[in-house]
Write a protein that holds these residues in place. Structure first.
Motif, mmCIF file in Angstrom:
data_model
loop_
_atom_site.group_PDB
_atom_site.id
_atom_site.type_symbol
_atom_site.label_atom_id
_atom_site.label_comp_id
_atom_site.label_asym_id
_atom_site.label_seq_id
_atom_site.Cartn_x
_atom_site.Cartn_y
_atom_site.Cartn_z
ATOM 1 N N LYS A 27 -24.024 47.806 19.919
ATOM 2 C CA LYS A 27 -25.331 48.174 20.474
ATOM 3 C C LYS A 27 -26.380 48.255 19.374
ATOM 4 C CE LYS A 27 -23.795 50.630 24.582
ATOM 5 N NZ LYS A 27 -23.733 51.926 25.276
ATOM 6 N N THR A 28 -26.013 48.839 18.242
ATOM 7 C CA THR A 28 -26.950 48.965 17.127
ATOM 8 C C THR A 28 -27.395 47.596 16.615
ATOM 9 O OG1 THR A 28 -25.974 51.059 16.464
ATOM 10 C CG2 THR A 28 -27.244 49.882 14.791
ATOM 11 N N LEU A 29 -26.458 46.657 16.572
ATOM 12 C CA LEU A 29 -26.766 45.308 16.094
ATOM 13 C C LEU A 29 -27.521 44.480 17.131
ATOM 14 C CD1 LEU A 29 -23.422 44.470 14.282
ATOM 15 C CD2 LEU A 29 -25.602 45.111 13.244
ATOM 16 N N GLY A 30 -27.583 44.980 18.364
ATOM 17 C CA GLY A 30 -28.309 44.271 19.406
ATOM 18 C C GLY A 30 -27.566 43.082 19.966
ATOM 19 N N LYS A 49 -25.628 41.004 22.606
ATOM 20 C CA LYS A 49 -25.578 40.979 24.065
ATOM 21 C C LYS A 49 -24.158 40.659 24.498
ATOM 22 C CE LYS A 49 -30.319 40.209 24.653
ATOM 23 N NZ LYS A 49 -31.189 40.896 25.460
#
Length: 59
Positions: free
Chosen positions: A41-44, A46
């Motif tokens: 989630k932190t790294l974005g 998907k």
């Protein structure tokens, strides 16, 4: 001498990148699942929803 070090010295960048990827995967496999989810989630990154194929239809 490590494979990664040899790859860097020989400027074999694809092999060096593969070594880094494998090392990252090995380290991530040792983390608790919730830590990996938080990192993703932190790294974005998907992530596709569970139970769906890449095309978006139910599989």
């Amino acid at each position: 001498m490590s494979l990664f070090r040899q790859a860097v010295e020989r400027e074999e960048w694809e092999l060096a990148a593969l070594c880094l990827l494998l090392g990252t995967l090995e380290a991530a496999s040792k983390l608790p699942q919730n830590a990996v989810v938080g990192l993703v989630k932190t790294l974005g990154v998907k992530v596709p929803a569970k139970g769906r194929s890449k095309s978006g239809s139910r599989g």
